[in-house]
Design an enzyme around this catalytic site. Sequence first.
Site, PDB file in Angstrom:
ATOM      1  N   GLN A 110       0.846  -1.211   0.000  1.00  0.00           N
ATOM      2  CA  GLN A 110       0.000   0.000   0.000  1.00  0.00           C
ATOM      3  C   GLN A 110       0.876   1.253   0.000  1.00  0.00           C
ATOM      4  O   GLN A 110       0.612   2.204  -0.740  1.00  0.00           O
ATOM      5  CB  GLN A 110      -0.907   0.003   1.245  1.00  0.00           C
ATOM      6  CG  GLN A 110      -1.964  -1.070   1.205  1.00  0.00           C
ATOM      7  CD  GLN A 110      -2.600  -1.326   2.563  1.00  0.00           C
ATOM      8  OE1 GLN A 110      -2.468  -0.548   3.506  1.00  0.00           O
ATOM      9  NE2 GLN A 110      -3.292  -2.448   2.674  1.00  0.00           N
ATOM     10  N   TYR A 111       1.926   1.229   0.836  1.00  0.00           N
ATOM     11  CA  TYR A 111       2.806   2.402   0.917  1.00  0.00           C
ATOM     12  C   TYR A 111       3.546   2.634  -0.401  1.00  0.00           C
ATOM     13  O   TYR A 111       3.831   3.769  -0.783  1.00  0.00           O
ATOM     14  CB  TYR A 111       3.807   2.230   2.068  1.00  0.00           C
ATOM     15  CG  TYR A 111       4.812   3.367   2.143  1.00  0.00           C
ATOM     16  CD1 TYR A 111       4.434   4.611   2.638  1.00  0.00           C
ATOM     17  CD2 TYR A 111       6.112   3.193   1.677  1.00  0.00           C
ATOM     18  CE1 TYR A 111       5.340   5.662   2.681  1.00  0.00           C
ATOM     19  CE2 TYR A 111       7.026   4.247   1.718  1.00  0.00           C
ATOM     20  CZ  TYR A 111       6.632   5.475   2.225  1.00  0.00           C
ATOM     21  OH  TYR A 111       7.522   6.515   2.253  1.00  0.00           O
ATOM     22  N   ARG A 112       3.840   1.544  -1.124  1.00  0.00           N
ATOM     23  CA  ARG A 112       4.575   1.701  -2.387  1.00  0.00           C
ATOM     24  C   ARG A 112       3.684   2.250  -3.502  1.00  0.00           C
ATOM     25  O   ARG A 112       4.168   2.916  -4.403  1.00  0.00           O
ATOM     26  CB  ARG A 112       5.156   0.344  -2.816  1.00  0.00           C
ATOM     27  CG  ARG A 112       6.305  -0.103  -1.934  1.00  0.00           C
ATOM     28  CD  ARG A 112       6.636  -1.550  -2.183  1.00  0.00           C
ATOM     29  NE  ARG A 112       7.260  -1.758  -3.482  1.00  0.00           N
ATOM     30  CZ  ARG A 112       7.451  -2.964  -4.036  1.00  0.00           C
ATOM     31  NH1 ARG A 112       7.050  -4.052  -3.409  1.00  0.00           N
ATOM     32  NH2 ARG A 112       8.029  -3.073  -5.197  1.00  0.00           N
ATOM     33  N   GLU A 208      11.721  19.898 -24.346  1.00  0.00           N
ATOM     34  CA  GLU A 208      10.931  21.098 -23.985  1.00  0.00           C
ATOM     35  C   GLU A 208      11.483  21.717 -22.687  1.00  0.00           C
ATOM     36  O   GLU A 208      10.728  22.257 -21.869  1.00  0.00           O
ATOM     37  CB  GLU A 208       9.469  20.693 -23.818  1.00  0.00           C
ATOM     38  CG  GLU A 208       8.456  21.775 -24.135  1.00  0.00           C
ATOM     39  CD  GLU A 208       8.367  22.164 -25.599  1.00  0.00           C
ATOM     40  OE1 GLU A 208       8.779  21.358 -26.465  1.00  0.00           O
ATOM     41  OE2 GLU A 208       7.925  23.287 -25.875  1.00  0.00           O
ATOM     42  N   GLU A 210      15.184  20.793 -20.353  1.00  0.00           N
ATOM     43  CA  GLU A 210      15.679  19.720 -19.471  1.00  0.00           C
ATOM     44  C   GLU A 210      15.279  20.074 -18.039  1.00  0.00           C
ATOM     45  O   GLU A 210      15.443  21.216 -17.596  1.00  0.00           O
ATOM     46  CB  GLU A 210      17.207  19.621 -19.637  1.00  0.00           C
ATOM     47  CG  GLU A 210      17.800  18.289 -19.208  1.00  0.00           C
ATOM     48  CD  GLU A 210      17.911  18.130 -17.703  1.00  0.00           C
ATOM     49  OE1 GLU A 210      17.771  16.994 -17.216  1.00  0.00           O
ATOM     50  OE2 GLU A 210      18.126  19.136 -17.004  1.00  0.00           O
TER      51      GLU A 210
END
Length: 451
Positions: A110-112, A208, A210
Amino acid sequence: MNLIKACEISIFYMSSFVIFNNYEIPRENLLNKLGDVTQEGEYITPFKDPNKRHGAALGALSMGRVNITSMCEFYGSKAITIAIRYGAVRKQFGPDDKEEIPILEYQSHQYRLLPYLAAVYVLRIFSMKLIEVQYQFAIDSYLGVNKELLAELGPELHALSSASKPVSGWTMRDTIQECRETCGGHGYLKVSGIGDIRNDNDANLTYEGENHILIQQTSNWLLKLWPLILKGETISSPLKSVNFLSHGLRILQQPNIQISSVADACSPQNIISMYQWLVVYLLKRTYNKFQNDLNNGKDAFAARNNNQVFYAKNLSIAFIQHFMLQVMYEKISATSDPEIRSVLEKLLSLYGLFSLEKQHLTLFYQGAILPGSDFVTLIQEAILKLCSEVKNDAVSLVDVVAPPDFILKSVLGLSDGQVYRNLESAIFRSPYAMSRPKWWQDIKTNVQSKL
Ligand SMILES: Cc1cc2nc3c(=O)[nH]c(=O)nc-3n(C[C@H](O)[C@H](O)[C@H](O)COP(=O)(O)OP(=O)(O)OC[C@H]3O[C@@H](n4cnc5c(N)ncnc54)[C@H](O)[C@@H]3O)c2cc1C
């Protein structure tokens, strides 16, 4: 006549290229909306104030970056859809003598994933607003109306898009990579689609503008405001992204942050206040460091370059994250359905706290304002609480932002949730799955000739 001097511009695209070398551009081909050259060679412009002309020109340049901010979010939404749908189906391990559980039930999983789901929502709402403003800007510029407003809006759009493009690109880069890993080995399959999403997003970090160079534009714009804050002037801009800086000195001395419980840490108002303090603190620190370097004999070039890491770059990031949260907060405030408000508030808080914990937490120590002795613990507990709550709605939430299956093109993430059946049929549909590969004969001949 406009002459490109000593210039050799190469545009490599696909397998062809164009090179201009000392090539004269005919006057009729000038992009002359904001300035022109008469037949006699005189420069003319409809703007009396050069700053206003510059502002209008900057706004027009923002179009690409505004679009890329949204494109990155789109790639992220594809990846998160795949990973969450897969995580809800894929079972792995479980309590002793009980059935295995879906991997999305694990706290670490879930945290990931869920902070990135929250990031997708914040960015979706933010980009929709930015696109609306940018396209109106383009229409008004084309029609030649609202010139005064456009001249003020142009620099603000430029500053916002110069930070939103990098932050969206980097956040979605991390989202996509985490999604690849949370799908385990299956995420590595070509038919998962994640490899293609990662490749497609990759160039957004470079073209567009860096990212590391582009984001300097935002801090340059903000740094001009610090002397005005010190004088107590009112700071305002058309999109109100800097209006809170009018109270900069008060925010620095008495930040409106009260965190003595997990509920306090989850509060969107508290989170927005924390970002406001971060922006003002970083603005002051970066400005002072820059001035010190100048006073100690560094030139402006060196001072600017030596104030990016830990200073100007963090300032731009905190500033745009604050504005993204502000835009989402306004959207939530305009939503009447209490259930939708509640879910969106959780997403706002989760993104805000996750980014704070990952990128900015040490600044609260450096600035010596720790709102409560358990500040860090409460933030961490709040993130985990929000993750476990958002988890219950995660599949529905990705259904809202997911593109149709034929665009998603991922056997792991199809909307029917039949991961294993879709995987099997993709394997059987593969042209060479049931036959020997074309090069089989070459190997056979080669091996036989050596026997
Ligand atoms: C897929 C793709 C499509 C593109 N399409 C187009 C196109 O259609 N038209 C077009 O004109 N261009 C196009 N570009 C080019 C693109 O705009 C440039 O690649 C981009 O602006 C970066 O410039 P560069 O490649 O010269 O990198 P460099 O400027 O050489 O930068 C290399 C690295 O050095 C760092 N760096 C450079 N200067 C500094 C500094 N002052 N301080 C700190 N770090 C620094 C950068 O952050 C970067 O990480 C495209 C690029 C890609 C990848």
